[in-house]
Design a protein around this motif. Structure first.
Motif, PDB file in Angstrom:
ATOM      1  N   ARG A 148      -6.292   6.360   1.305  1.00 59.53           N
ATOM      2  CA  ARG A 148      -7.339   6.614   2.298  1.00 59.53           C
ATOM      3  C   ARG A 148      -7.537   5.399   3.202  1.00 59.53           C
ATOM      4  O   ARG A 148      -7.631   5.514   4.427  1.00 59.53           O
ATOM      5  CB  ARG A 148      -8.651   6.958   1.595  1.00 59.53           C
ATOM      6  CG  ARG A 148      -9.772   7.379   2.529  1.00 59.53           C
ATOM      7  CD  ARG A 148     -11.060   7.575   1.764  1.00 59.53           C
ATOM      8  NE  ARG A 148     -11.628   6.300   1.347  1.00 59.53           N
ATOM      9  CZ  ARG A 148     -12.326   6.112   0.228  1.00 59.53           C
ATOM     10  NH1 ARG A 148     -12.505   7.103  -0.615  1.00 59.53           N
ATOM     11  NH2 ARG A 148     -12.818   4.925  -0.054  1.00 59.53           N
ATOM     12  N   ASN A 149      -7.584   4.214   2.598  1.00 66.44           N
ATOM     13  CA  ASN A 149      -7.757   2.996   3.386  1.00 66.44           C
ATOM     14  C   ASN A 149      -6.571   2.736   4.303  1.00 66.44           C
ATOM     15  O   ASN A 149      -6.748   2.334   5.462  1.00 66.44           O
ATOM     16  CB  ASN A 149      -7.973   1.796   2.461  1.00 66.44           C
ATOM     17  CG  ASN A 149      -9.412   1.649   2.011  1.00 66.44           C
ATOM     18  OD1 ASN A 149     -10.205   0.961   2.637  1.00 66.44           O
ATOM     19  ND2 ASN A 149      -9.756   2.312   0.920  1.00 66.44           N
ATOM     20  N   ILE A 150      -5.370   2.957   3.828  1.00 65.68           N
ATOM     21  CA  ILE A 150      -4.186   2.748   4.668  1.00 65.68           C
ATOM     22  C   ILE A 150      -4.253   3.639   5.900  1.00 65.68           C
ATOM     23  O   ILE A 150      -3.976   3.195   7.026  1.00 65.68           O
ATOM     24  CB  ILE A 150      -2.900   3.015   3.857  1.00 65.68           C
ATOM     25  CG1 ILE A 150      -2.702   1.918   2.804  1.00 65.68           C
ATOM     26  CG2 ILE A 150      -1.672   3.083   4.787  1.00 65.68           C
ATOM     27  CD1 ILE A 150      -1.582   2.208   1.821  1.00 65.68           C
ATOM     28  N   LEU A 151      -4.629   4.884   5.713  1.00 66.38           N
ATOM     29  CA  LEU A 151      -4.698   5.812   6.840  1.00 66.38           C
ATOM     30  C   LEU A 151      -5.778   5.405   7.833  1.00 66.38           C
ATOM     31  O   LEU A 151      -5.611   5.530   9.039  1.00 66.38           O
ATOM     32  CB  LEU A 151      -4.919   7.224   6.316  1.00 66.38           C
ATOM     33  CG  LEU A 151      -3.730   7.763   5.510  1.00 66.38           C
ATOM     34  CD1 LEU A 151      -4.133   8.974   4.697  1.00 66.38           C
ATOM     35  CD2 LEU A 151      -2.557   8.074   6.413  1.00 66.38           C
ATOM     36  N   GLU A 152      -6.903   4.896   7.322  1.00 65.06           N
ATOM     37  CA  GLU A 152      -7.960   4.416   8.213  1.00 65.06           C
ATOM     38  C   GLU A 152      -7.482   3.220   9.032  1.00 65.06           C
ATOM     39  O   GLU A 152      -7.861   3.070  10.203  1.00 65.06           O
ATOM     40  CB  GLU A 152      -9.198   4.055   7.391  1.00 65.06           C
ATOM     41  CG  GLU A 152      -9.896   5.283   6.809  1.00 65.06           C
ATOM     42  CD  GLU A 152     -10.948   4.960   5.769  1.00 65.06           C
ATOM     43  OE1 GLU A 152     -11.683   5.882   5.374  1.00 65.06           O
ATOM     44  OE2 GLU A 152     -11.026   3.778   5.340  1.00 65.06           O
ATOM     45  N   PHE A 153      -6.640   2.389   8.438  1.00 65.51           N
ATOM     46  CA  PHE A 153      -6.103   1.251   9.181  1.00 65.51           C
ATOM     47  C   PHE A 153      -5.020   1.682  10.172  1.00 65.51           C
ATOM     48  O   PHE A 153      -4.900   1.080  11.239  1.00 65.51           O
ATOM     49  CB  PHE A 153      -5.576   0.182   8.211  1.00 65.51           C
ATOM     50  CG  PHE A 153      -6.632  -0.794   7.769  1.00 65.51           C
ATOM     51  CD1 PHE A 153      -6.700  -2.065   8.324  1.00 65.51           C
ATOM     52  CD2 PHE A 153      -7.567  -0.446   6.817  1.00 65.51           C
ATOM     53  CE1 PHE A 153      -7.677  -2.966   7.938  1.00 65.51           C
ATOM     54  CE2 PHE A 153      -8.560  -1.333   6.418  1.00 65.51           C
ATOM     55  CZ  PHE A 153      -8.614  -2.600   6.980  1.00 65.51           C
ATOM     56  N   PHE A 154      -4.251   2.705   9.841  1.00 60.13           N
ATOM     57  CA  PHE A 154      -3.324   3.265  10.828  1.00 60.13           C
ATOM     58  C   PHE A 154      -4.105   3.717  12.060  1.00 60.13           C
ATOM     59  O   PHE A 154      -3.713   3.446  13.202  1.00 60.13           O
ATOM     60  CB  PHE A 154      -2.559   4.457  10.236  1.00 60.13           C
ATOM     61  CG  PHE A 154      -1.238   4.118   9.608  1.00 60.13           C
ATOM     62  CD1 PHE A 154      -0.181   3.684  10.390  1.00 60.13           C
ATOM     63  CD2 PHE A 154      -1.044   4.243   8.242  1.00 60.13           C
ATOM     64  CE1 PHE A 154       1.053   3.382   9.820  1.00 60.13           C
ATOM     65  CE2 PHE A 154       0.173   3.935   7.657  1.00 60.13           C
ATOM     66  CZ  PHE A 154       1.227   3.499   8.442  1.00 60.13           C
ATOM     67  N   GLN A 155      -5.209   4.411  11.827  1.00 55.36           N
ATOM     68  CA  GLN A 155      -6.013   4.884  12.945  1.00 55.36           C
ATOM     69  C   GLN A 155      -6.595   3.708  13.735  1.00 55.36           C
ATOM     70  O   GLN A 155      -6.601   3.717  14.976  1.00 55.36           O
ATOM     71  CB  GLN A 155      -7.148   5.785  12.450  1.00 55.36           C
ATOM     72  CG  GLN A 155      -8.001   6.358  13.573  1.00 55.36           C
ATOM     73  CD  GLN A 155      -9.408   6.702  13.134  1.00 55.36           C
ATOM     74  OE1 GLN A 155     -10.025   5.956  12.385  1.00 55.36           O
ATOM     75  NE2 GLN A 155      -9.905   7.846  13.597  1.00 55.36           N
TER      76      GLN A 155
END
Length: 335
Positions: A148-155
């Protein structure tokens, strides 16, 4: 000099959400500071339990010089059984020490910091191995907090991704992460088959709790495919040996039975290691076009210090850090 503050996890999560792009910059700069040998990053110490072989608590002491000038230690527990109770696998605290005196000046709830620096490291590695911030298809293997955190950082880094595909052994968790991705503004699917999930993916993100390799089939990954080996132990030695391998720190990553470490044990050498992410940032290594590219970040204590110091300063400036008056019982040798 004797001020001491505590920063809570709820405060840290709020501050991280406001500053993800800044955290990515901090992690990138910390890799370069570490590469330039302006740091001390001893091996992590693993506390294990005979009756809980899958669980551990890890101590990561470190010193980060350069513009930071801070020492400290992260004490992080990993208990995979927690997910059966629907609570996060990892919990942590971070102590920050003043470099001049050695006195600790802050204690921070660190699971949020650890997740943020891990996610920032993942997107730094992705950008270096892909050569930009664009992907048609990203497969996410594992649907937990780190994913979840990785995806938030991608965004936060404004990646352009046509579609994310989520694979998790639990359809319920996979569906939750899929909906979270949609909430971030991307298209997403859930895929029960690992093989179909990774097929034709430009980027494959491993964020599981696997303790040993389960992805061992030759040809699983194709030339030019980028694999973010964030959970470190999913991929078998033969796949590792046939890929371009970029680590965050070679000596640290070649321990604790990570996938690269298992490959070293099996083949008796490290010739399959191509270098570090700092070397890629400096332009000393180019992404391979003729084989898969695997980024395996062991997770350095200096990253926790850098991100923790950044969050601590923002918390103090914003009046969100809790002061503990009289924390030190004696502040003079003789009175």
């Amino acid at each position: 000099m004797f001020d001491f503050h505590v920063v809570s996890g709820s405060t840290i999560r709020s501050l991280v959400a406001e500053s993800r792009s800044d955290i990515v910059t901090t992690v990138r700069d910390t890799y370069l500071t570490h590469h330039d040998k302006q740091s001390v990053n001893p091996n992590s110490y693993f506390l294990r339990f005979p009756e809980k072989p899958d669980s551990r608590i890890i101590a990561l002491p470190a010193y980060l010089g350069g513009e930071y000038g801070v020492a400290g230690i992260k004490w992080i527990a990993s208990f995979p059984g927690n997910i059966e109770r629907n609570i996060p696998r990892a919990s942590a605290t971070l102590l920050l020490n003043d470099y001049e005196t050695g006195y600790p000046f802050a204690c921070l709830e660190a699971s949020q910091i650890s997740a943020a620096r891990t996610a920032a490291s993942a997107v730094v590695g992705a950008e270096q191995l892909v050569g930009g911030r664009t992907a048609q298809r990203v497969a996410v293997i594992g649907a937990g907090v780190i994913a979840r955190n990785i995806l938030e950082f991608f965004q936060a880094q404004e990646w352009s991704v046509d579609r994310f595909v989520v694979h998790d052994r639990s359809p319920e968790y996979g569906e939750r992460l899929k909906q979270h991705i949609i909430g971030l503004g991307y298209d997403a699917d859930r895929e029960d088959s690992f093989e179909r999930a990774v097929k034709d993916a430009d980027i494959v993100v491993f964020a599981t709790t696997a303790g040993e390799p389960w992805v061992t089939e030759p040809g699983t990954f194709t030339a030019g495919q980028t694999v973010l080996n964030i959970s470190l132990r999913d991929i078998g030695p033969h796949i590792v040996a046939g890929a371009q391998n970029i680590l965050d720190d070679v000596d640290h990553c070649m321990t604790a039975n990570t996938s690269p470490h298992l490959a070293e044990q099996e083949f008796g050498h490290r010739e399959f290691i191509d270098g570090t992410v700092a070397q890629m940032i400096r332009g000393e290594i180019e992404p391979a076009a003729d084989k898969p590219r695997i980024f395996s970040p062991f997770g350095l204590g200096v990253l926790d210090l850098a991100v923790g110091l950044q969050v601590y300063r923002r918390a103090v400036e914003g009046g969100q850090a809790v002061s503990v008056p009289g924390f030190f019982g004696e502040t003079e040798r003789w009175s």
